[in-house]
Scaffold this active site. Structure first.
Site, PDB file in Angstrom:
ATOM      1  N   GLU A  62     -38.673  -0.337 -30.511  1.00 20.44           N
ATOM      2  CA  GLU A  62     -37.644  -1.318 -30.863  1.00 20.44           C
ATOM      3  C   GLU A  62     -38.189  -2.364 -31.830  1.00 20.44           C
ATOM      4  OE1 GLU A  62     -34.695  -0.765 -30.209  1.00 20.44           O
ATOM      5  OE2 GLU A  62     -34.855   0.702 -28.579  1.00 20.44           O
ATOM      6  N   CYS A  99     -32.292  -4.238 -20.924  1.00 22.82           N
ATOM      7  CA  CYS A  99     -33.462  -3.978 -21.780  1.00 22.82           C
ATOM      8  C   CYS A  99     -33.566  -5.012 -22.897  1.00 22.82           C
ATOM      9  CB  CYS A  99     -33.386  -2.573 -22.368  1.00 22.82           C
ATOM     10  SG  CYS A  99     -33.819  -1.265 -21.208  1.00 22.82           S
ATOM     11  N   HIS A 107     -38.182   2.102 -25.771  1.00 18.01           N
ATOM     12  CA  HIS A 107     -37.258   2.909 -24.982  1.00 18.01           C
ATOM     13  C   HIS A 107     -37.789   4.329 -24.881  1.00 18.01           C
ATOM     14  CE1 HIS A 107     -33.613   0.134 -25.164  1.00 18.01           C
ATOM     15  NE2 HIS A 107     -33.628   0.588 -23.931  1.00 18.01           N
TER      16      HIS A 107
END
Length: 235
Positions: A82, A145, A170
């Site tokens: 991310e 998240c 992730h």
């Protein structure tokens, strides 16, 4: 021994019967500790507010040099590195406490977004070199998240932990044994959308086809360890 790395995963949420992120960080911590990289692994509750408070306590306790938070994304077939966390809670489903915040800021005094301080492109190259399917993702979603990712970066930006790097990863969910390989709780997803950065992974190196099972212990053992600079991991 001073903790160098803090890894966090999540408890199961929604209709999911398990959450591979907790097992991934536990396995990775065991490997890293054996190589001499002092690592702590923590399971966070899948609850807005509670998860970020627990994370802040663990950071204060361990004072690590590196924090990598991990969550599952049932809509993805690759590890998602991310890039950005956004200052918004907008839950598509209730969390494990039954709460479902909509369009609420995570930090009233915080900026609209934070970038990961992990070297995401270097991490991508390392994972690809180990034939682990991965990509750089531009969205961590707006569920717990992203809540944890933003809270992490907000905490590290405060000055008390200057020099500590952090970010979010992730991983695909584990297949359900009785569902023909589908994810536990298909339909619930905390993954947002992803794009770009993964073109180096060639056809045939997909998560399932390469290892036979997206939740395999081999992948769980190395996927987080491969992100830690200086970790001496066997190939």
């Amino acid at each position: 021994m001073t903790t160098k790395v803090l890894l966090t995963g999540f408890e199961p949420f929604g209709r999911h019967q398990l959450n591979p992120s907790a097992q991934a960080v536990s396995d990775a911590a065991a490997v890293l500790n054996k190589t001499g990289v002092a690592t702590a692994a923590v399971e966070l509750p899948c609850v807005f507010g509670q998860a970020s408070r627990r994370l802040r306590r663990e950071i204060a306790l361990h004072r690590p040099e590196l924090v990598i938070c991990v969550g599952q994304a049932s809509g993805r077939a690759r590890i998602g590195l991310e890039r950005v966390a956004v200052n918004i809670d907008d839950a598509p489903i209730v969390d494990n406490a039954g709460e479902q915040p909509v369009d609420l800021p995570i930090a009233e005094d915080g900026p609209a977004a934070y970038f990961s301080t992990l070297p995401v492109k270097a991490c991508l190259r390392e994972l690809t070199a180990r034939q682990i399917p991965a990509e750089v993702s531009q969205s961590a979603g707006t569920y717990v998240c992203n809540h944890v990712f933003y809270s992490l970066m907000h905490e590290l930006a405060g000055g008390a932990f200057a020099g500590t790097r952090g970010g979010f990863v992730h991983i695909p969910c584990a297949p359900r044994p009785d569902a023909g390989g589908r994810c536990c709780g298909d339909g619930d997803c905390d993954g947002g959308s992803s794009s770009g950065g993964g073109g180096e992974v060639q056809p045939g190196h997909g998560w399932r086809s390469q290892r036979g099972c997206r939740g395999s212990s081999l992948i769980r053992r190395y996927q987080m360890g491969a992100l830690v600079p200086g970790a001496r991991l066997p190939v």
